[in-house]
Design a protein around this motif. Structure first.
Motif, PDB file in Angstrom:
ATOM      1  N   THR A  16     -21.061 -14.632 -19.067  1.00  0.00           N
ATOM      2  CA  THR A  16     -22.120 -14.396 -20.033  1.00  0.00           C
ATOM      3  C   THR A  16     -21.512 -13.752 -21.274  1.00  0.00           C
ATOM      4  O   THR A  16     -20.363 -13.290 -21.246  1.00  0.00           O
ATOM      5  CB  THR A  16     -23.236 -13.515 -19.446  1.00  0.00           C
ATOM      6  OG1 THR A  16     -24.351 -13.498 -20.337  1.00  0.00           O
ATOM      7  CG2 THR A  16     -22.762 -12.077 -19.203  1.00  0.00           C
ATOM      8  N   TRP A  17     -22.264 -13.735 -22.352  1.00  0.00           N
ATOM      9  CA  TRP A  17     -21.731 -13.279 -23.642  1.00  0.00           C
ATOM     10  C   TRP A  17     -22.016 -11.797 -23.842  1.00  0.00           C
ATOM     11  O   TRP A  17     -23.085 -11.309 -23.501  1.00  0.00           O
ATOM     12  CB  TRP A  17     -22.324 -14.100 -24.786  1.00  0.00           C
ATOM     13  CG  TRP A  17     -22.470 -15.558 -24.478  1.00  0.00           C
ATOM     14  CD1 TRP A  17     -23.591 -16.308 -24.590  1.00  0.00           C
ATOM     15  CD2 TRP A  17     -21.455 -16.453 -23.992  1.00  0.00           C
ATOM     16  NE1 TRP A  17     -23.351 -17.616 -24.217  1.00  0.00           N
ATOM     17  CE2 TRP A  17     -22.039 -17.719 -23.841  1.00  0.00           C
ATOM     18  CE3 TRP A  17     -20.101 -16.304 -23.662  1.00  0.00           C
ATOM     19  CZ2 TRP A  17     -21.332 -18.837 -23.379  1.00  0.00           C
ATOM     20  CZ3 TRP A  17     -19.397 -17.409 -23.202  1.00  0.00           C
ATOM     21  CH2 TRP A  17     -20.007 -18.651 -23.076  1.00  0.00           C
ATOM     22  N   PHE A  18     -21.056 -11.102 -24.458  1.00  0.00           N
ATOM     23  CA  PHE A  18     -21.095  -9.631 -24.493  1.00  0.00           C
ATOM     24  C   PHE A  18     -20.633  -9.154 -25.869  1.00  0.00           C
ATOM     25  O   PHE A  18     -19.474  -9.332 -26.230  1.00  0.00           O
ATOM     26  CB  PHE A  18     -20.147  -9.090 -23.418  1.00  0.00           C
ATOM     27  CG  PHE A  18     -20.456  -7.722 -22.907  1.00  0.00           C
ATOM     28  CD1 PHE A  18     -20.554  -6.635 -23.762  1.00  0.00           C
ATOM     29  CD2 PHE A  18     -20.619  -7.502 -21.541  1.00  0.00           C
ATOM     30  CE1 PHE A  18     -20.833  -5.374 -23.288  1.00  0.00           C
ATOM     31  CE2 PHE A  18     -20.886  -6.237 -21.054  1.00  0.00           C
ATOM     32  CZ  PHE A  18     -20.995  -5.171 -21.923  1.00  0.00           C
ATOM     33  N   PRO A  19     -21.519  -8.518 -26.678  1.00  0.00           N
ATOM     34  CA  PRO A  19     -21.076  -7.999 -27.984  1.00  0.00           C
ATOM     35  C   PRO A  19     -20.425  -6.630 -27.841  1.00  0.00           C
ATOM     36  O   PRO A  19     -20.896  -5.776 -27.077  1.00  0.00           O
ATOM     37  CB  PRO A  19     -22.390  -7.891 -28.767  1.00  0.00           C
ATOM     38  CG  PRO A  19     -23.413  -7.574 -27.720  1.00  0.00           C
ATOM     39  CD  PRO A  19     -22.967  -8.299 -26.466  1.00  0.00           C
ATOM     40  N   ARG A  45     -18.885  -7.605 -38.452  1.00  0.00           N
ATOM     41  CA  ARG A  45     -19.242  -8.598 -37.442  1.00  0.00           C
ATOM     42  C   ARG A  45     -18.842  -8.071 -36.072  1.00  0.00           C
ATOM     43  O   ARG A  45     -17.753  -7.526 -35.908  1.00  0.00           O
ATOM     44  CB  ARG A  45     -18.545  -9.931 -37.717  1.00  0.00           C
ATOM     45  CG  ARG A  45     -19.046 -10.644 -38.967  1.00  0.00           C
ATOM     46  CD  ARG A  45     -18.317 -11.984 -39.149  1.00  0.00           C
ATOM     47  NE  ARG A  45     -18.922 -12.781 -40.207  1.00  0.00           N
ATOM     48  CZ  ARG A  45     -18.545 -12.749 -41.468  1.00  0.00           C
ATOM     49  NH1 ARG A  45     -17.555 -11.935 -41.831  1.00  0.00           N
ATOM     50  NH2 ARG A  45     -19.142 -13.507 -42.368  1.00  0.00           N
ATOM     51  N   TYR A  46     -19.729  -8.250 -35.105  1.00  0.00           N
ATOM     52  CA  TYR A  46     -19.400  -7.839 -33.747  1.00  0.00           C
ATOM     53  C   TYR A  46     -18.305  -8.734 -33.168  1.00  0.00           C
ATOM     54  O   TYR A  46     -18.206  -9.927 -33.477  1.00  0.00           O
ATOM     55  CB  TYR A  46     -20.633  -7.903 -32.840  1.00  0.00           C
ATOM     56  CG  TYR A  46     -21.534  -6.696 -32.985  1.00  0.00           C
ATOM     57  CD1 TYR A  46     -21.202  -5.489 -32.381  1.00  0.00           C
ATOM     58  CD2 TYR A  46     -22.690  -6.761 -33.747  1.00  0.00           C
ATOM     59  CE1 TYR A  46     -22.005  -4.380 -32.526  1.00  0.00           C
ATOM     60  CE2 TYR A  46     -23.510  -5.649 -33.897  1.00  0.00           C
ATOM     61  CZ  TYR A  46     -23.165  -4.460 -33.283  1.00  0.00           C
ATOM     62  OH  TYR A  46     -23.957  -3.362 -33.439  1.00  0.00           O
ATOM     63  N   ARG A  47     -17.473  -8.125 -32.334  1.00  0.00           N
ATOM     64  CA  ARG A  47     -16.546  -8.881 -31.498  1.00  0.00           C
ATOM     65  C   ARG A  47     -17.324  -9.345 -30.274  1.00  0.00           C
ATOM     66  O   ARG A  47     -18.162  -8.606 -29.742  1.00  0.00           O
ATOM     67  CB  ARG A  47     -15.374  -7.983 -31.066  1.00  0.00           C
ATOM     68  CG  ARG A  47     -14.169  -8.737 -30.567  1.00  0.00           C
ATOM     69  CD  ARG A  47     -13.322  -9.177 -31.707  1.00  0.00           C
ATOM     70  NE  ARG A  47     -12.137  -9.924 -31.269  1.00  0.00           N
ATOM     71  CZ  ARG A  47     -11.180 -10.274 -32.123  1.00  0.00           C
ATOM     72  NH1 ARG A  47     -11.262  -9.952 -33.388  1.00  0.00           N
ATOM     73  NH2 ARG A  47     -10.144 -10.969 -31.681  1.00  0.00           N
ATOM     74  N   TRP A  48     -17.057 -10.542 -29.836  1.00  0.00           N
ATOM     75  CA  TRP A  48     -17.752 -11.058 -28.656  1.00  0.00           C
ATOM     76  C   TRP A  48     -16.765 -11.309 -27.529  1.00  0.00           C
ATOM     77  O   TRP A  48     -15.643 -11.799 -27.756  1.00  0.00           O
ATOM     78  CB  TRP A  48     -18.509 -12.343 -28.991  1.00  0.00           C
ATOM     79  CG  TRP A  48     -19.764 -12.055 -29.765  1.00  0.00           C
ATOM     80  CD1 TRP A  48     -19.877 -11.867 -31.109  1.00  0.00           C
ATOM     81  CD2 TRP A  48     -21.075 -11.904 -29.225  1.00  0.00           C
ATOM     82  NE1 TRP A  48     -21.180 -11.596 -31.455  1.00  0.00           N
ATOM     83  CE2 TRP A  48     -21.938 -11.622 -30.318  1.00  0.00           C
ATOM     84  CE3 TRP A  48     -21.615 -11.984 -27.949  1.00  0.00           C
ATOM     85  CZ2 TRP A  48     -23.307 -11.410 -30.157  1.00  0.00           C
ATOM     86  CZ3 TRP A  48     -22.975 -11.784 -27.770  1.00  0.00           C
ATOM     87  CH2 TRP A  48     -23.807 -11.499 -28.856  1.00  0.00           C
ATOM     88  N   LEU A  49     -17.191 -10.924 -26.334  1.00  0.00           N
ATOM     89  CA  LEU A  49     -16.429 -11.180 -25.121  1.00  0.00           C
ATOM     90  C   LEU A  49     -17.221 -12.113 -24.217  1.00  0.00           C
ATOM     91  O   LEU A  49     -18.457 -12.144 -24.271  1.00  0.00           O
ATOM     92  CB  LEU A  49     -16.146  -9.886 -24.352  1.00  0.00           C
ATOM     93  CG  LEU A  49     -15.502  -8.719 -25.098  1.00  0.00           C
ATOM     94  CD1 LEU A  49     -15.368  -7.522 -24.164  1.00  0.00           C
ATOM     95  CD2 LEU A  49     -14.136  -9.121 -25.641  1.00  0.00           C
ATOM     96  N   ALA A  50     -16.519 -12.840 -23.383  1.00  0.00           N
ATOM     97  CA  ALA A  50     -17.142 -13.485 -22.230  1.00  0.00           C
ATOM     98  C   ALA A  50     -16.875 -12.578 -21.041  1.00  0.00           C
ATOM     99  O   ALA A  50     -15.734 -12.186 -20.798  1.00  0.00           O
ATOM    100  CB  ALA A  50     -16.549 -14.872 -22.003  1.00  0.00           C
ATOM    101  N   ALA A  51     -17.923 -12.198 -20.340  1.00  0.00           N
ATOM    102  CA  ALA A  51     -17.791 -11.287 -19.198  1.00  0.00           C
ATOM    103  C   ALA A  51     -18.166 -12.031 -17.925  1.00  0.00           C
ATOM    104  O   ALA A  51     -19.206 -12.709 -17.870  1.00  0.00           O
ATOM    105  CB  ALA A  51     -18.704 -10.075 -19.380  1.00  0.00           C
TER     106      ALA A  51
END
Length: 778
Positions: free
Chosen positions: A429-432, A377-383
């Motif tokens: 915004t969301w960042f994988p 599963r990808y880790r997700w960041l908020a950028a």
């Protein structure tokens, strides 16, 4: 598997193990049903079967000549039920390359009695004794040389028992609606646990064939690139390298392609045999290979990693060529697509150090290497938006993009995380990011950005992804119609640190839109069924310290990603996709997928090859000569669409970073970097090098060596296809007698860290004279 046994002498009496008897559905259904209904037997998935249903099930097993049911007894009391089956025809037909003497096995042990029940309590080591009795029965009564099992990957208890009796885990596979840990027991090793742990693939029996294959490949490719020159000696060839002499048999095909007989390869020193060793060969050839002193260690490490990867592939085995060519027997096109993706063993047909992946440890190799077939599963960041650029295709808004790629509940969770921190979700915004990148790079190299909350960790996403041959790319297994995701991955692999530039990503959707527009409007390409898988969204973060100075560094390419269309929604009924790299693949027993596809199709090989060339070579040549577009059309960048074993059309991918316009052509504003004008000779190298030398020389030799189609006839078909594909805008002559020989290994040997400058790829090329053109006028 042996013929079904109707009467068996109960086994186990001489050893004190439980005895094994053919199951009697009428007599035994009730006791087996009581076991299946117990929560401890949930892995069998039959808790709701009543006695009549279990009786019918047991009879069906007994009526099938490829299966048998067995009841095990201890002191006359039933204690377990076992099934044996022929894995060549039952259950494992898509994932196991069965050989004579293979027996599949399932086991159901009576659940432990309830506390206080009469008849005694739990019997210590009962499951171990049952397991031992069953595998000895498979060996002694059924004549099994190997026993194969496929327990659910979550069933760690039975996996421990399997290991205890000697099973070795191979790989996780999709079978019977579950993710199963395919495991095998050589019956000569019963009772000898496979206890070498995560480095079991590094034992001599796995490393020796890896060394042999890599040395054979190195000799073939270094000879092809004219770095070395073996000499003929009778019916063999000899290469002198330092104090060693290598001797082997080989056939030399068009384009100076060497097909070595790996089994014939020997190495001697002063007349005495010595082990074959790829690193020794590199060191012995160091002067002619020209590796800079400061980069020698990097290249040797990539060779070592490539060997380790090959040894792991050898230990795990894989589907046969026929299985890959046929696809899933249940018609699951997604599973068969990804089976093939994971089965590829070569990495890259030309590069010797093809699986470097410097940075992956043992656990990470198992989790993220494409050939393991794992999922993550990808880790997700908020950028923070002010530091982040999200670029989108013209037909996709940001709201549409996130609605297509993330569930509403996932986005709501992301927003809630930000709100708990007192942050406004509208500002992000969301960042994988790849989980390896998160642990080893983002959480360390970008710690200040996380501390400022310019980046915020949101945790894992819900979708499972499978790594692809392009190591940075993953396919969505939870939702196959969703996009591929490609992310920066700062491991050293095949001449590059596999980062991604935010600047390049900014223009990727616009480049893809423009190329897709040309393709869709061209009637010749439409007739060929040619399509591109657009990279329709990209993202890059530049709020870090590394972007505040005008100094190029690897850290500037550690936070970027893109989304690429999946081919799945574009498939018609009866079609299935497969990576073009599969055409150059040979299975563990040396059988080729290409030959298997020709056989499966039922067509004459000439017809099959002609259709393949029309789907692949015709669009590539037409795009160059009509639109002055050059792709990077090697094996892993093409998805073949098969119908009844025949290539009906293809999808091209990896457009944004690798497409080049070689003429004075107007392109959309902001995409000017793709324009790299070249004269006809230079432009034609895009076909001669990437198509002829990079793909077709291998395929021609495979079909010739396998007796499917003579190489001379293959190249005649290529010439006919090229003649009919040249466009009117730039009618390049591809029938020239020879062309410049551009060499890939020489690039990597010159600079093992960054072998080409992507902004000026043609200037980076290394040539080794001229190569006779196999379709040239004579």
């Amino acid at each position: 598997m042996s013929a079904p046994v109707t009467v068996a002498v109960p086994s186990g009496r001489a050893t004190g193990l439980p005895s094994v008897h053919p199951v009697d559905p009428g007599r035994d259904a009730a006791v087996v049903q009581s076991w299946l209904a117990h929560p401890a037997s949930s892995w069998w998935g039959m808790p709701d079967h009543d006695v009549d249903a279990v009786r019918a099930y047991l009879r069906a097993v007994g009526d099938d000549p490829a299966q048998q049911g067995w009841l095990l007894r201890r002191h006359g009391e039933p204690i377990a039920y076992a099934e044996t089956y022929d894995p060549a025809t039952v259950l494992l037909t898509d994932v196991w390359d069965a050989e004579p003497g293979d027996v599949g096995m399932h086991l159901l042990v009576a659940p432990p009695p309830a506390a206080g029940a009469s008849g005694g309590g739990r019997v210590h080591c009962l499951t171990s004794a049952v397991m031992r009795a069953v595998v000895e029965h498979c060996r002694d009564v059924l004549g099994a040389r190997r026993v194969v099992v496929e327990p659910d990957e979550r069933n760690t208890a039975v996996q421990r028992k399997n290991a205890e009796v000697g099973f070795r885990a191979l790989r996780v596979v999709d079978v019977d609606g579950k993710r199963a840990l395919l495991s095998v027991l050589d019956t000569g090793r019963i009772g000898r646990p496979d206890d070498d742990g995560p480095a079991a693939h590094l034992r001599p029996e796995h490393l020796e064939p890896a060394q042999r294959h890599l040395v054979a490949k190195a000799i073939a490719e270094f000879t092809h690139e004219r770095l070395i020159a073996p000499r003929a000696d009778g019916d063999a060839w000899v290469l002198d390298a330092g104090d060693s002499t290598y001797r082997f048999r080989a056939r030399v095909h068009a384009l100076e392609h060497w097909a070595l007989d790996e089994a014939s390869l020997t190495r001697t020193r002063a007349g005495s045999p010595v082990p074959i060793d790829a690193q020794d060969l590199v060191l012995a050839l160091r002067a002619v290979l020209g590796i800079p002193d400061e980069l020698l260690g990097t290249y040797l490490e990539e060779i070592a990693s490539t060997l380790a990867s090959a040894a792991a592939k050898h230990r795990r085995g894989g589907p046969s060529a026929a299985q890959l060519a046929r696809g899933r027997s249940d018609g699951d096109v997604v599973a068969s697509f990804q089976d093939a993706e994971a089965a590829m063993t070569e990495g890259h047909p030309a590069f010797v150090a093809a699986n470097g992946r410097i940075g992956f440890g043992l656990d990470e190799y198992r989790a993220y290497a494409p050939e393991t077939g794992g999922r993550f599963r990808y880790r997700w960041l908020a950028a923070r938006r002010e530091h982040t650029h999200l670029a989108l295709a013209a037909d996709r808004t940001e709201a549409q993009h996130w609605a297509a790629e993330l569930d509403a509940a996932t986005v709501a969770g992301f927003r809630a995380t930000l709100e708990r921190r007192g942050l406004d979700p509208a500002g992000y915004t969301w960042f994988p990011v790849h989980p390896w990148q998160w642990q080893h790079r983002i959480a360390v190299t970008f710690a200040p950005d996380l501390g400022r909350q310019d980046l915020v960790d949101l945790g894992e996403g819900p979708d499972e992804h499978q790594p692809q041959q392009s190591i940075r790319t993953a396919f969505n297994r939870s939702r196959p119609a969703r996009s591929y995701v490609k992310t920066a991955l700062a491991v050293q692999n095949m001449g590059f640190l596999r980062g991604m530039s935010p600047a390049y990503m900014r223009a990727a959707p616009a480049v893809n839109d423009w190329v897709a527009g040309l393709v869709e409007a061209d009637p010749v390409l439409a007739d060929a069924g040619f399509g591109v898988l657009r990279e329709h969204a990209s993202i890059g973060y530049t709020g870090d310290a590394y972007h505040r100075v005008d100094v190029v560094s690897p850290q500037r390419k550690m936070l970027a990603a893109l989304w690429r269309e999946s081919p799945v929604p574009r498939l018609a009924p009866g079609e299935r996709p497969i990576t073009m790299a599969a055409l150059l693949h040979r299975d563990a027993r040396g059988r080729s997928v290409a030959a298997a596809l020709v056989e499966q199709s039922g067509l004459d090989a000439v017809v099959w090859v002609r259709r393949y060339l029309a789907a692949y070579v015709r669009p590539v040549v037409h795009c160059l000569t009509e639109h002055q577009l050059l792709f990077m059309p090697h094996g892993e960048n093409l998805v073949l669409v098969l119908r009844d074993g025949v290539v009906s059309r293809v999808f091209m991918k990896d457009i944004g970073e690798e497409v080049v316009v070689v003429g004075d052509v107007a392109v959309p504003a902001g995409t000017e970097r793709i324009v790299q004008p070249a004269d006809d000779d230079e432009a034609a190298l895009g076909v001669f090098t990437d198509v002829f030398d990079g793909v077709l020389r291998y395929l021609a030799a495979i079909l010739d060596e396998d007796g499917v189609l003579p190489a001379a006839q293959f190249w005649r078909l290529v010439g006919e296809c090229v003649d009919g594909s040249v466009g009117r805008t730039r009618p390049i002559d591809f029938r020239v007698p020879d062309f410049e020989h551009s060499c890939l290994n020489r690039l990597q040997l010159r600079n093992t860290v960054q072998m080409v400058d992507l902004s000026g790829q043609t200037e980076s090329l290394i040539r080794a004279g001229r190569m006779p053109n196999p379709i040239g006028r004579r």
